[in-house]
Write a protein that holds these residues in place. Structure first.
Motif, PDB file in Angstrom:
ATOM      1  N   THR A  55       0.677  -1.412   0.068  1.00  0.00           N
ATOM      2  CA  THR A  55       0.036   0.077  -0.193  1.00  0.00           C
ATOM      3  C   THR A  55       0.792   1.219  -0.053  1.00  0.00           C
ATOM      4  O   THR A  55       1.671   1.241   0.911  1.00  0.00           O
ATOM      5  N   LEU A  56       0.603   2.188  -0.889  1.00  0.00           N
ATOM      6  CA  LEU A  56       1.325   3.267  -0.918  1.00  0.00           C
ATOM      7  C   LEU A  56       0.701   4.400  -0.129  1.00  0.00           C
ATOM      8  O   LEU A  56      -0.618   4.930  -0.486  1.00  0.00           O
ATOM      9  N   LYS A  57       1.188   5.349   0.579  1.00  0.00           N
ATOM     10  CA  LYS A  57       0.547   5.898   1.469  1.00  0.00           C
ATOM     11  C   LYS A  57       0.150   7.456   0.688  1.00  0.00           C
ATOM     12  O   LYS A  57      -0.881   8.041   0.971  1.00  0.00           O
ATOM     13  N   TRP A  58       0.820   7.799  -0.248  1.00  0.00           N
ATOM     14  CA  TRP A  58       0.337   8.852  -1.149  1.00  0.00           C
ATOM     15  C   TRP A  58      -0.778   8.743  -1.987  1.00  0.00           C
ATOM     16  O   TRP A  58      -1.330   9.645  -2.424  1.00  0.00           O
ATOM     17  N   LYS A  59      -1.157   7.184  -2.319  1.00  0.00           N
ATOM     18  CA  LYS A  59      -2.447   7.095  -2.983  1.00  0.00           C
ATOM     19  C   LYS A  59      -3.650   6.703  -2.259  1.00  0.00           C
ATOM     20  O   LYS A  59      -4.738   6.595  -2.541  1.00  0.00           O
ATOM     21  N   LEU A  60      -3.540   6.647  -0.781  1.00  0.00           N
ATOM     22  CA  LEU A  60      -4.487   6.560   0.018  1.00  0.00           C
ATOM     23  C   LEU A  60      -5.526   7.972   0.211  1.00  0.00           C
ATOM     24  O   LEU A  60      -5.074   9.166   0.075  1.00  0.00           O
ATOM     25  N   PRO A  61      -6.791   7.884   0.129  1.00  0.00           N
ATOM     26  CA  PRO A  61      -7.526   9.051   0.309  1.00  0.00           C
ATOM     27  C   PRO A  61      -7.497   9.802   1.376  1.00  0.00           C
ATOM     28  O   PRO A  61      -7.393   9.086   2.626  1.00  0.00           O
TER      29      PRO A  61
END
Length: 88
Positions: A55-61
């Motif tokens: 999971t990439l943190k910058w892609k989380l809403p």
């Protein structure tokens, strides 16, 4: 001239087999068993070489919620849908 007349006649015969209203919408009922259209949700990570999912943190809403500590509004709940509480 004969070739032109034969071409026109042949094109008229083949024209009736063309689709009349264009292509229909491709959905899960028209595709094969592996077709999944999805629901336009972006991925939040990526697959690695070993088959893991990172999971990439910058892609989380990121949801921005306002501060509601002094808000006078109340949630409306219909009295018709309240569960009946037995009296003891």
């Amino acid at each position: 001239m004969f070739m032109l007349a034969a071409f026109v006649k042949n094109s008229q015969l083949c024209a009736r087999y063309a689709p009349r209203s264009g292509y229909s919408v491709l959905n899960s009922k028209r595709g094969n068993k592996n077709f999944y259209k999805g629901n336009r949700v972006p991925s939040i990570g990526r697959h690695t070489k070993t088959g893991q999912y990172v999971t990439l943190k910058w892609k989380l809403p990121e949801y921005v919620v306002p501060d509601l500590t002094n808000c006078e509004l109340k949630a409306y709940v219909s009295p018709l849908k309240l569960p009946k509480v037995p009296k003891v």
